[in-house]
Design a protein around this motif. Structure first.
Motif, PDB file in Angstrom:
ATOM      1  N   LEU A  20     -32.176   1.823 -69.371  1.00 36.25           N
ATOM      2  CA  LEU A  20     -30.920   1.287 -68.854  1.00 36.25           C
ATOM      3  C   LEU A  20     -30.667  -0.122 -69.394  1.00 36.25           C
ATOM      4  O   LEU A  20     -29.560  -0.434 -69.855  1.00 36.25           O
ATOM      5  N   ARG A  21     -31.686  -0.958 -69.348  1.00 37.45           N
ATOM      6  CA  ARG A  21     -31.518  -2.337 -69.793  1.00 37.45           C
ATOM      7  C   ARG A  21     -31.223  -2.403 -71.294  1.00 37.45           C
ATOM      8  O   ARG A  21     -30.278  -3.076 -71.726  1.00 37.45           O
ATOM      9  N   ARG A  22     -31.981  -1.687 -72.081  1.00 41.22           N
ATOM     10  CA  ARG A  22     -31.823  -1.786 -73.529  1.00 41.22           C
ATOM     11  C   ARG A  22     -30.518  -1.162 -74.006  1.00 41.22           C
ATOM     12  O   ARG A  22     -29.879  -1.673 -74.938  1.00 41.22           O
ATOM     13  N   THR A  23     -30.122  -0.046 -73.387  1.00 42.03           N
ATOM     14  CA  THR A  23     -28.876   0.592 -73.813  1.00 42.03           C
ATOM     15  C   THR A  23     -27.675  -0.292 -73.515  1.00 42.03           C
ATOM     16  O   THR A  23     -26.772  -0.431 -74.344  1.00 42.03           O
ATOM     17  N   LEU A  24     -27.651  -0.894 -72.334  1.00 40.47           N
ATOM     18  CA  LEU A  24     -26.528  -1.770 -71.996  1.00 40.47           C
ATOM     19  C   LEU A  24     -26.514  -3.024 -72.871  1.00 40.47           C
ATOM     20  O   LEU A  24     -25.440  -3.504 -73.265  1.00 40.47           O
ATOM     21  N   LEU A  25     -27.681  -3.555 -73.198  1.00 39.80           N
ATOM     22  CA  LEU A  25     -27.718  -4.720 -74.077  1.00 39.80           C
ATOM     23  C   LEU A  25     -27.146  -4.404 -75.451  1.00 39.80           C
ATOM     24  O   LEU A  25     -26.521  -5.252 -76.099  1.00 39.80           O
ATOM     25  N   LEU A  26     -27.340  -3.171 -75.902  1.00 42.32           N
ATOM     26  CA  LEU A  26     -26.801  -2.773 -77.199  1.00 42.32           C
ATOM     27  C   LEU A  26     -25.313  -2.445 -77.123  1.00 42.32           C
ATOM     28  O   LEU A  26     -24.540  -2.786 -78.015  1.00 42.32           O
ATOM     29  N   LEU A  27     -24.904  -1.790 -76.038  1.00 39.75           N
ATOM     30  CA  LEU A  27     -23.549  -1.259 -75.973  1.00 39.75           C
ATOM     31  C   LEU A  27     -22.499  -2.288 -75.560  1.00 39.75           C
ATOM     32  O   LEU A  27     -21.371  -2.248 -76.061  1.00 39.75           O
ATOM     33  N   VAL A  28     -22.827  -3.161 -74.632  1.00 46.48           N
ATOM     34  CA  VAL A  28     -21.812  -4.087 -74.104  1.00 46.48           C
ATOM     35  C   VAL A  28     -21.162  -4.912 -75.225  1.00 46.48           C
ATOM     36  O   VAL A  28     -19.926  -5.004 -75.295  1.00 46.48           O
ATOM     37  N   PRO A  29     -21.920  -5.520 -76.134  1.00 48.72           N
ATOM     38  CA  PRO A  29     -21.255  -6.263 -77.220  1.00 48.72           C
ATOM     39  C   PRO A  29     -20.408  -5.364 -78.127  1.00 48.72           C
ATOM     40  O   PRO A  29     -19.324  -5.772 -78.559  1.00 48.72           O
ATOM     41  N   VAL A  30     -20.892  -4.160 -78.394  1.00 47.04           N
ATOM     42  CA  VAL A  30     -20.131  -3.249 -79.254  1.00 47.04           C
ATOM     43  C   VAL A  30     -18.812  -2.866 -78.596  1.00 47.04           C
ATOM     44  O   VAL A  30     -17.754  -2.874 -79.231  1.00 47.04           O
ATOM     45  N   VAL A  31     -18.862  -2.543 -77.302  1.00 44.97           N
ATOM     46  CA  VAL A  31     -17.644  -2.178 -76.581  1.00 44.97           C
ATOM     47  C   VAL A  31     -16.668  -3.352 -76.555  1.00 44.97           C
ATOM     48  O   VAL A  31     -15.455  -3.170 -76.748  1.00 44.97           O
ATOM     49  N   ALA A  32     -17.168  -4.547 -76.337  1.00 47.20           N
ATOM     50  CA  ALA A  32     -16.291  -5.722 -76.298  1.00 47.20           C
ATOM     51  C   ALA A  32     -15.563  -5.923 -77.625  1.00 47.20           C
ATOM     52  O   ALA A  32     -14.364  -6.221 -77.657  1.00 47.20           O
ATOM     53  N   VAL A  33     -16.285  -5.746 -78.713  1.00 49.88           N
ATOM     54  CA  VAL A  33     -15.665  -5.900 -80.041  1.00 49.88           C
ATOM     55  C   VAL A  33     -14.615  -4.810 -80.273  1.00 49.88           C
ATOM     56  O   VAL A  33     -13.511  -5.090 -80.777  1.00 49.88           O
ATOM     57  N   ILE A  34     -14.932  -3.569 -79.910  1.00 50.10           N
ATOM     58  CA  ILE A  34     -13.988  -2.474 -80.121  1.00 50.10           C
ATOM     59  C   ILE A  34     -12.722  -2.692 -79.304  1.00 50.10           C
ATOM     60  O   ILE A  34     -11.598  -2.507 -79.801  1.00 50.10           O
ATOM     61  N   VAL A  35     -12.871  -3.085 -78.055  1.00 50.21           N
ATOM     62  CA  VAL A  35     -11.698  -3.302 -77.202  1.00 50.21           C
ATOM     63  C   VAL A  35     -10.838  -4.436 -77.756  1.00 50.21           C
ATOM     64  O   VAL A  35      -9.600  -4.357 -77.778  1.00 50.21           O
ATOM     65  N   ALA A  36     -11.469  -5.509 -78.208  1.00 49.45           N
ATOM     66  CA  ALA A  36     -10.721  -6.665 -78.691  1.00 49.45           C
ATOM     67  C   ALA A  36     -10.035  -6.395 -80.028  1.00 49.45           C
ATOM     68  O   ALA A  36      -8.920  -6.872 -80.269  1.00 49.45           O
ATOM     69  N   PHE A  37     -10.697  -5.632 -80.879  1.00 46.22           N
ATOM     70  CA  PHE A  37     -10.187  -5.462 -82.243  1.00 46.22           C
ATOM     71  C   PHE A  37      -9.855  -4.008 -82.583  1.00 46.22           C
ATOM     72  O   PHE A  37      -9.926  -3.610 -83.747  1.00 46.22           O
ATOM     73  N   ALA A  38      -9.489  -3.226 -81.579  1.00 46.24           N
ATOM     74  CA  ALA A  38      -9.182  -1.812 -81.805  1.00 46.24           C
ATOM     75  C   ALA A  38      -8.121  -1.591 -82.881  1.00 46.24           C
ATOM     76  O   ALA A  38      -8.276  -0.707 -83.738  1.00 46.24           O
ATOM     77  N   PRO A  39      -7.015  -2.362 -82.899  1.00 49.67           N
ATOM     78  CA  PRO A  39      -6.024  -2.133 -83.963  1.00 49.67           C
ATOM     79  C   PRO A  39      -6.593  -2.355 -85.361  1.00 49.67           C
ATOM     80  O   PRO A  39      -6.276  -1.618 -86.297  1.00 49.67           O
TER      81      PRO A  39
END
Length: 443
Positions: free
Chosen positions: A322-341
């Protein structure tokens, strides 16, 4: 899982990190190193597939028309749906029982492959016989040769999916990114080569033909080297009881069918509801967004394989996963949401204009999906397939039912909204289950 724990070998050495000194109780360790080596190999595979898959759809968008991309993606979605009828329903059992099959590993894997191939062939023939009912996006599959290629592709995709489960169960997941890299590079090269000769079917044919580049060599490795090696190492392990495997599959397959419907029917629903161009916009965003959720699925699969071999490491494995997956995913999701276009712009301006909202919604949905998938892994280890089926059934109903309602109001973005809302609701329930798993003493 559960009933199969009686097959645990008495002389099996303790795995690293599973003992009392592993630090799992105070947060100083994350469980067995082998769990995370396998998980990171699967995540690397996801990353390789994502990067090369992005290149595949970029080339497709540049060298093929929007209608051709929509028809090709529709055929790929149908192939994955039909192949997953058996691949998905058997995947959980493969990951669960291959680690403890001992001398029966080879016969178990061969039976799974044969049964899967026969069922997929039958399902493909039914689909092709009713092709006219599925909408114009599937028209290019009509005819003997396209139908034969489609059927063989469905069988190959099923074996490719099960092969990943076998490698995970054998705790040799580092071969998975190798096979996926070969497959992804092969389909990318074939896509460019076939653009002139197959302007309509080139998207699908390049995908289908490239599967042989991974299935054949890795299949040889599995049966000639890895399975015999495990059988020799686990000679003292009691054989699996077929009744235990059948009982597990009876419950797990129901839940897997719900998961299959949720993942694969959603793009099919879009293909039937909208024209080929809008299907291309959705499928591109769905492919990019789906890559992130496979990070959670891969971690859960590795957790299942590890805890099946060493049930005492379940709680530590859950905590670290749980800890390692969230540490990997949260930054990736943030980048995708911010720069989706910007992510979708390389496919073309129309892809960014119509797919940005979908991509953002799917990216956000991957965070609650982490909790859901890890709880599914725990349920498989514990043999609680009834709860697993109910959980995946609720998730499927929420996604497909919500999409059916919302797509009529908000277009293809309604499908992304349905995924996000469903994942959040199911994750709230799964969170309580994960807390209980962390408190239960190991068997």
């Amino acid at each position: 899982m559960g009933v199969a724990d009686t097959a645990r070998a008495p002389d099996r050495p303790e795995l690293p990190g599973a003992g009392p000194d592993s630090g799992a109780g105070d947060g100083g360790g994350d469980g067995s190193d082998s769990l995370f080596r396998n998980a990171y190999a699967l995540m690397l595979s996801t990353g390789v597939s994502a990067a090369l898959g992005l290149g595949f759809w970029l080339v497709a968008a540049r060298y093929y028309t929007e209608d051709a991309v929509g028809q090709g993606s529709a055929a790929i979605a149908a192939m994955r749906l039909l192949a997953s009828i058996t691949a998905t329903t058997m995947f959980g059992a493969v990951v669960r029982y291959v680690p403890r099959a001992g001398r029966g590993t080879g016969p178990l894997v061969r039976r799974v492959y044969v049964v899967s191939s026969l069922v997929v062939c039958a399902a493909s023939l039914v689909f092709l016989a009713t092709l006219g009912r599925w909408g114009p996006s599937y028209a290019p599959l009509g005819g003997l040769v396209p139908g034969l290629v489609f059927t063989l592709s469905c069988v190959a995709w099923a074996i490719l999916t099960l092969q990943e489960g076998v490698l995970t169960g054998l705790r040799k997941s580092f071969w998975v990114p190798v096979g996926n890299a070969v497959f992804s590079l092969g389909k990318l090269v074939l896509l460019a080569v076939l653009a002139a000769t197959l302007p309509v079917l080139g998207v699908f044919v390049s995908w289908a033909a490239a599967m042989a580049l991974s299935v054949v060599p890795l299949g040889w490795l599995v049966f000639r080297t890895l399975i015999p090696r495990q059988a020799a190492a686990d000679r003292g392990r009691p054989p699996l009881r077929h009744a235990d495997v059948a009982r597990f599959m009876a419950g797990d397959s129901v839940g897997s069918l719900f998961s299959l419907a949720m993942i694969n029917l959603l793009p099919v629903m879009v293909a039937v509801r909208f024209d080929a161009a809008h299907n291309a916009f959705f499928y591109t965003a769905y492919t990019v967004g789906g890559t992130m959720e496979f990070m959670a699925i891969n971690m859960a699969s590795s957790l299942t394989a590890h805890a099946s071999y060493d049930p005492a490491g379940l709680a530590a494995g859950v905590r670290g996963a749980l800890r390692r997956t969230l540490l990997l995913l949260v930054p990736v999701v943030a980048v995708i949401v911010a720069f989706a276009p910007l992510v979708l712009t390389p496919f073309g301006g129309s892809y960014a204009a119509h797919g940005t909202t979908v991509l953002r919604l799917l990216a956000l949905a991957t965070l609650p999906r982490v909790v859901v998938e890890l709880y599914i892994g725990v349920l498989r280890v514990q043999g609680r397939t009834g709860v697993l089926a109910a959980l995946q059934g609720a998730m499927c109903l929420g996604v497909l039912g919500g999409a059916a309602v919302l797509m009529g109001r908000t277009g293809i973005a309604g499908a992304g909204t349905a995924v996000l809302c469903s994942m959040v609701l199911v994750a709230l329930f799964a969170a309580f289950g994960l807390r209980r798993a962390l408190r239960v003493p190991p068997p």
